[in-house]
Design a protein around this motif. Structure first.
Motif, PDB file in Angstrom:
ATOM      1  N   TRP A  32       0.834  -1.207   0.000  1.00 50.74           N
ATOM      2  CA  TRP A  32       0.000   0.000   0.000  1.00 50.74           C
ATOM      3  C   TRP A  32       0.869   1.256   0.000  1.00 50.74           C
ATOM      4  O   TRP A  32       0.593   2.214  -0.731  1.00 50.74           O
ATOM      5  N   VAL A  33       1.933   1.265   0.785  1.00 48.43           N
ATOM      6  CA  VAL A  33       2.847   2.409   0.848  1.00 48.43           C
ATOM      7  C   VAL A  33       3.532   2.609  -0.500  1.00 48.43           C
ATOM      8  O   VAL A  33       3.616   3.737  -1.012  1.00 48.43           O
ATOM      9  N   LEU A  34       4.023   1.514  -1.119  1.00 49.33           N
ATOM     10  CA  LEU A  34       4.714   1.611  -2.417  1.00 49.33           C
ATOM     11  C   LEU A  34       3.769   2.111  -3.510  1.00 49.33           C
ATOM     12  O   LEU A  34       4.164   2.935  -4.352  1.00 49.33           O
ATOM     13  N   LEU A  35       2.545   1.622  -3.493  1.00 49.99           N
ATOM     14  CA  LEU A  35       1.564   2.069  -4.484  1.00 49.99           C
ATOM     15  C   LEU A  35       1.214   3.541  -4.274  1.00 49.99           C
ATOM     16  O   LEU A  35       0.977   4.277  -5.247  1.00 49.99           O
ATOM     17  N   SER A  36       1.191   3.980  -3.017  1.00 50.92           N
ATOM     18  CA  SER A  36       0.931   5.397  -2.741  1.00 50.92           C
ATOM     19  C   SER A  36       2.055   6.267  -3.284  1.00 50.92           C
ATOM     20  O   SER A  36       1.811   7.346  -3.850  1.00 50.92           O
ATOM     21  N   PHE A  37       3.302   5.814  -3.150  1.00 49.40           N
ATOM     22  CA  PHE A  37       4.441   6.554  -3.710  1.00 49.40           C
ATOM     23  C   PHE A  37       4.366   6.597  -5.236  1.00 49.40           C
ATOM     24  O   PHE A  37       4.636   7.637  -5.854  1.00 49.40           O
ATOM     25  N   SER A  38       3.981   5.463  -5.832  1.00 46.26           N
ATOM     26  CA  SER A  38       3.844   5.418  -7.295  1.00 46.26           C
ATOM     27  C   SER A  38       2.751   6.364  -7.760  1.00 46.26           C
ATOM     28  O   SER A  38       2.895   7.072  -8.765  1.00 46.26           O
ATOM     29  N   LEU A  39       1.660   6.387  -7.038  1.00 42.96           N
ATOM     30  CA  LEU A  39       0.554   7.283  -7.380  1.00 42.96           C
ATOM     31  C   LEU A  39       0.978   8.736  -7.234  1.00 42.96           C
ATOM     32  O   LEU A  39       0.659   9.583  -8.089  1.00 42.96           O
ATOM     33  N   TYR A  40       1.715   9.029  -6.175  1.00 42.69           N
ATOM     34  CA  TYR A  40       2.207  10.386  -5.935  1.00 42.69           C
ATOM     35  C   TYR A  40       3.137  10.844  -7.056  1.00 42.69           C
ATOM     36  O   TYR A  40       3.065  11.982  -7.525  1.00 42.69           O
ATOM     37  N   SER A  41       3.988   9.920  -7.525  1.00 45.37           N
ATOM     38  CA  SER A  41       4.907  10.247  -8.621  1.00 45.37           C
ATOM     39  C   SER A  41       4.151  10.519  -9.910  1.00 45.37           C
ATOM     40  O   SER A  41       4.489  11.444 -10.667  1.00 45.37           O
ATOM     41  N   SER A  42       3.115   9.714 -10.175  1.00 47.63           N
ATOM     42  CA  SER A  42       2.338   9.910 -11.406  1.00 47.63           C
ATOM     43  C   SER A  42       1.525  11.203 -11.375  1.00 47.63           C
ATOM     44  O   SER A  42       1.120  11.714 -12.416  1.00 47.63           O
ATOM     45  N   LEU A  43       1.313  11.745 -10.176  1.00 48.20           N
ATOM     46  CA  LEU A  43       0.561  13.004 -10.030  1.00 48.20           C
ATOM     47  C   LEU A  43       1.495  14.209 -10.047  1.00 48.20           C
ATOM     48  O   LEU A  43       1.074  15.325  -9.743  1.00 48.20           O
TER      49      LEU A  43
END
Length: 284
Positions: free
Chosen positions: A185-196
């Motif tokens: 969940w933390v890694l996916l949140s970082f990935s989402l943050y990067s894509s934003l």
């Protein structure tokens, strides 16, 4: 082509948000299981909440009393043979044995039960001036042995030990999966943050969707089970065990609902913070 690229970015972000929501939902489920089914303290707490010790003591005394009626021992003689403190001690020790594979369970004071029943019957016979003969002493011993057997039958429930041992076999696996889901969940949140592109208010908006969605999934099914009243249809004859199991399962489902509500609240808070951050960013 530009619109198509933008659409793909939106789809990929929602896909990341969906995966994040799934892993968060899994983490919350595993956390709830760890706090309930895999907790020795939890089952003892629910036993106290259901007044299990008191009701079980009454049932045991009633059964011991009924077993002696055929030997002309009237009601009231053996209705206080077993004390609640003894029942509580043995039941809690039984729970401990359930959740600790290496722990062997034995009745804490079998002799006390035997002696208490014998003493009560002998005192009754003396009050009624009934002659105490070797045959009557043998009958008293038999009734006392039977009382111990009845006590053990109520305290030692084989299916509970089997349940506890099977559950504890998966405890370490559950903790590992819970950790994996949390990390993902933390890694996916970082990935989402990067894509934003580093816009934190957008991440908060997606977190709002994620936490709210996970919360809704957490509370819907337990709420339906409680509203339909399935727990009231449990086919258990013993009132003490019925109340205990019903309290245990109801509390278990309510914890799912409470964690779901907290997750929804977290989602709402993220949504409010997202809007606040957005206004700050564009008003600057």
């Amino acid at each position: 082509m530009k619109n198509r690229g933008r659409l793909m970015k939106v789809i990929s972000r929602f896909f990341l948000a969906f995966l994040s929501s799934v892993f968060l939902f899994a983490f919350l489920i595993l956390l709830t299981l760890r706090l309930t089914l895999f907790s020795e303290n939890y089952i003892a707490k629910q036993a106290a909440k259901a007044d299990y010790y008191s009701e079980l003591t009454e049932e045991i005394n009633r059964q011991i009393e009924n077993s002696a009626l055929g030997s002309n021992i009237p009601e009231g003689v053996l209705n206080q043979s077993i004390k609640q403190e003894l029942v509580k001690t043995d039941v809690n020790a039984y729970f401990k044995a359930m959740y600790n594979t290496g722990t062997k369970y034995t009745i804490s004071n079998e002799k006390e039960i035997h002696d208490t029943v014998s003493k009560a019957i002998i005192e009754y016979m003396r009050e009624k001036n009934i002659q105490i003969t070797p045959e009557s002493e043998q009958a008293v011993t038999k009734l006392s042995d039977n009382a111990v057997t009845i006590y053990k039958g109520y305290i030692e429930l084989p299916f509970l030990v089997s349940y506890g041992r099977k559950v504890m076999n998966y405890k370490s696996t559950l903790v590992v999966f819970m950790g994996v889901c949390g990390v993902l969940w933390v890694l996916l949140s970082f990935s989402l943050y990067s894509s934003l592109r580093g816009y934190f208010h957008r991440l908060l908006r997606y977190w709002s969707y994620i936490w709210t969605g996970s919360g809704l999934m957490m509370l819907v099914v337990p709420a339906i089970i409680l509203m339909q009243g399935f727990l009231k249809k449990l086919g258990i004859q013993s009132k003490a065990m019925y109340d205990f199991i019903q309290t245990y399962l109801s509390s278990f489902l309510w914890l799912f609902i409470m964690i779901g509500i907290l997750s929804i609240v977290a989602g709402v808070v993220c949504g409010i913070l997202s809007e606040s951050k957005r206004k700050e960013l564009f008003s600057a």
